[in-house]
Design a protein around this motif. Structure first.
Motif, mmCIF file in Angstrom:
data_model
loop_
_atom_site.group_PDB
_atom_site.id
_atom_site.type_symbol
_atom_site.label_atom_id
_atom_site.label_comp_id
_atom_site.label_asym_id
_atom_site.label_seq_id
_atom_site.Cartn_x
_atom_site.Cartn_y
_atom_site.Cartn_z
ATOM 1 N N GLU A 1 0.824 -1.195 0.000
ATOM 2 C CA GLU A 1 0.000 0.000 0.000
ATOM 3 C C GLU A 1 0.864 1.252 0.000
ATOM 4 O OE1 GLU A 1 -3.490 1.193 -0.270
ATOM 5 O OE2 GLU A 1 -3.348 -0.902 -0.840
ATOM 6 N N ASN A 2 1.962 1.244 0.764
ATOM 7 C CA ASN A 2 2.795 2.451 0.871
ATOM 8 C C ASN A 2 3.478 2.803 -0.449
ATOM 9 O OD1 ASN A 2 2.089 2.643 3.537
ATOM 10 N ND2 ASN A 2 3.964 1.671 4.285
ATOM 11 N N HIS A 3 3.642 1.855 -1.348
ATOM 12 C CA HIS A 3 4.358 2.100 -2.598
ATOM 13 C C HIS A 3 3.480 1.863 -3.831
ATOM 14 C CE1 HIS A 3 8.124 2.497 -0.462
ATOM 15 N NE2 HIS A 3 7.785 1.412 0.233
ATOM 16 N N ARG A 4 2.195 1.980 -3.665
ATOM 17 C CA ARG A 4 1.276 1.676 -4.764
ATOM 18 C C ARG A 4 1.467 2.569 -5.974
ATOM 19 N NH1 ARG A 4 -4.033 1.017 -3.374
ATOM 20 N NH2 ARG A 4 -4.621 1.465 -5.486
ATOM 21 N N ASP A 5 1.953 3.795 -5.797
ATOM 22 C CA ASP A 5 2.179 4.691 -6.931
ATOM 23 C C ASP A 5 3.473 4.376 -7.672
ATOM 24 O OD1 ASP A 5 -0.169 6.066 -6.437
ATOM 25 O OD2 ASP A 5 0.805 7.509 -5.104
ATOM 26 N N ASP A 6 4.309 3.520 -7.096
ATOM 27 C CA ASP A 6 5.602 3.190 -7.691
ATOM 28 C C ASP A 6 5.634 1.797 -8.322
ATOM 29 O OD1 ASP A 6 6.623 5.614 -6.698
ATOM 30 O OD2 ASP A 6 7.043 4.675 -4.764
ATOM 31 N N MET A 7 4.506 1.116 -8.354
ATOM 32 C CA MET A 7 4.520 -0.270 -8.798
ATOM 33 C C MET A 7 3.349 -0.568 -9.724
ATOM 34 S SD MET A 7 4.280 -3.810 -6.614
ATOM 35 C CE MET A 7 5.480 -3.282 -5.440
ATOM 36 N N ILE A 8 3.633 -1.390 -10.701
ATOM 37 C CA ILE A 8 2.593 -1.899 -11.592
ATOM 38 C C ILE A 8 2.726 -3.417 -11.602
ATOM 39 C CG2 ILE A 8 1.798 -2.064 -13.970
ATOM 40 C CD1 ILE A 8 2.825 0.746 -14.421
ATOM 41 N N VAL A 9 1.612 -4.095 -11.440
ATOM 42 C CA VAL A 9 1.582 -5.551 -11.532
ATOM 43 C C VAL A 9 0.599 -5.901 -12.637
ATOM 44 C CG1 VAL A 9 1.030 -7.703 -10.336
ATOM 45 C CG2 VAL A 9 2.074 -5.815 -9.082
ATOM 46 N N ILE A 10 1.042 -6.747 -13.555
ATOM 47 C CA ILE A 10 0.189 -7.156 -14.666
ATOM 48 C C ILE A 10 -0.096 -8.645 -14.535
ATOM 49 C CG2 ILE A 10 0.016 -7.389 -17.166
ATOM 50 C CD1 ILE A 10 1.913 -4.971 -17.372
ATOM 51 N N PHE A 11 -1.369 -8.978 -14.514
ATOM 52 C CA PHE A 11 -1.808 -10.371 -14.541
ATOM 53 C C PHE A 11 -2.369 -10.602 -15.938
ATOM 54 C CE2 PHE A 11 -2.622 -9.065 -10.093
ATOM 55 C CZ PHE A 11 -1.794 -9.957 -9.445
ATOM 56 N N ALA A 12 -1.895 -11.619 -16.610
ATOM 57 C CA ALA A 12 -2.378 -11.898 -17.962
ATOM 58 C C ALA A 12 -2.693 -13.376 -18.097
ATOM 59 C CB ALA A 12 -1.324 -11.488 -18.985
ATOM 60 N N GLY A 13 -3.741 -13.666 -18.821
ATOM 61 C CA GLY A 13 -4.099 -15.055 -19.043
ATOM 62 C C GLY A 13 -5.411 -15.169 -19.786
#
Length: 142
Positions: A1-13
């Motif tokens: 939560e503290n770094h949500r603006d610095d991270m992207i997670v992509i789920f693909a399928g």
């Protein structure tokens, strides 16, 4: 939560598998801000990908290749495990291997630069899974 603006997670399928994945954890769906669905490519689009791959490798597709590939792509689109671009890449790589096997069997003195740079329709072989009926477990009910 503290770094949500610095991270992207992509789920693909695949859609059904992704839905099962999201159902595994009730809070997961609410934590994913964007959902983007992509339709499968059409057979024509898959052939355009084939052409792009060939162009990038400086390989020519001989006349008749499109007519050979479109029915293969149309049939592959019906398969539940169809992999879109991955399917094209695998088919293309196998065609290059088939071309190499074909050229090695020729007299090296007759092989031209054009031969090495051209994939023939016969270099593309329809994968076995396309022509085989699906095996079912049990009584075959869906």
């Amino acid at each position: 939560e503290n770094h949500r603006d610095d991270m992207i997670v992509i789920f693909a399928g695949y859609p059904n598998e992704m839905e099962k994945f999201l159902l595994k954890n009730p809070g997961l769906r609410s934590r994913i801000a964007f959902h983007v669905s992509f339709d499968d490519y059409t057979a024509e689009e898959l052939f355009a990908i084939t052409e792009l791959m060939a162009n990038n490798k400086k390989i020519y597709l001989a006349e008749g290749t499109k007519e050979k590939l479109l029915p293969i792509y149309e049939t592959a689109l019906q398969d539940d495990d169809f992999g879109n671009g991955r399917f094209v890449r695998n088919l293309f790589e196998k065609a290059k291997m088939n071309q190499a096997t074909r050229l090695v069997a020729l007299d090296p003195d007759v092989v031209t630069k054009n031969d090495v740079m051209t994939l023939l329709p016969d270099d593309f072989v329809c994968p076995e899974f396309i022509n085989k009926p699906k095996r079912r477990i049990g009584f075959g009910y869906e």
